[in-house]
Write a protein that holds these residues in place. Structure first.
Motif, PDB file in Angstrom:
ATOM      1  N   ILE A 139       1.280   6.715  -6.615  1.00 13.90           N
ATOM      2  CA  ILE A 139       0.163   7.957  -7.050  1.00 13.90           C
ATOM      3  C   ILE A 139       0.881   9.312  -6.776  1.00 13.90           C
ATOM      4  O   ILE A 139       0.709  10.320  -7.560  1.00 13.90           O
ATOM      5  CB  ILE A 139      -0.998   7.727  -6.406  1.00 13.90           C
ATOM      6  N   THR A 197       0.740   4.110  -2.963  1.00 15.96           N
ATOM      7  CA  THR A 197       0.512   5.520  -2.500  1.00 15.96           C
ATOM      8  C   THR A 197       1.671   6.366  -3.017  1.00 15.96           C
ATOM      9  O   THR A 197       1.496   7.475  -3.398  1.00 15.96           O
ATOM     10  CB  THR A 197       0.056   5.883  -1.164  1.00 15.96           C
ATOM     11  N   LEU A 203       0.876  -1.187   0.020  1.00 18.78           N
ATOM     12  CA  LEU A 203      -0.043   0.073  -0.024  1.00 18.78           C
ATOM     13  C   LEU A 203       0.811   1.350   0.143  1.00 18.78           C
ATOM     14  O   LEU A 203       0.649   2.119  -0.820  1.00 18.78           O
ATOM     15  CB  LEU A 203      -0.675   0.013   1.229  1.00 18.78           C
ATOM     16  N   LYS A 204       1.912   1.272   0.736  1.00 16.93           N
ATOM     17  CA  LYS A 204       2.792   2.504   0.938  1.00 16.93           C
ATOM     18  C   LYS A 204       3.403   2.596  -0.454  1.00 16.93           C
ATOM     19  O   LYS A 204       3.702   3.669  -1.037  1.00 16.93           O
ATOM     20  CB  LYS A 204       3.946   2.193   1.945  1.00 16.93           C
TER      21      LYS A 204
END
Length: 64
Positions: free
Chosen positions: A9, A6, A2-3
């Motif tokens: 992005i 993100t 997830l890190k």
């Protein structure tokens, strides 16, 4: 994971916003936001290979 997602992005967004601010073009901003991180990833891969070579050589020199 997830890190990493993100961060990707964030990286795409910054690249887009900087180029859009400089050019006023959504098309150019979008293209750069896709191309720059891809090229940066490839450059990072080769940077790591060179760095590992340097570290191995440096350790060998210190041991001698």
């Amino acid at each position: 994971m997830l890190k990493t997602f993100t961060f990707a992005i964030l990286h795409f967004s910054v690249a887009f916003l900087v180029v859009y601010a400089l050019t006023g073009s959504f098309l150019i901003g979008g293209a750069v936001a896709l191309i720059e991180p891809t090229i940066n990833t490839l450059v990072f891969y080769f940077h790591e290979k060179v760095w590992r070579h340097f570290e191995r050589h440096h350790k060998t020199t210190l041991a001698a």
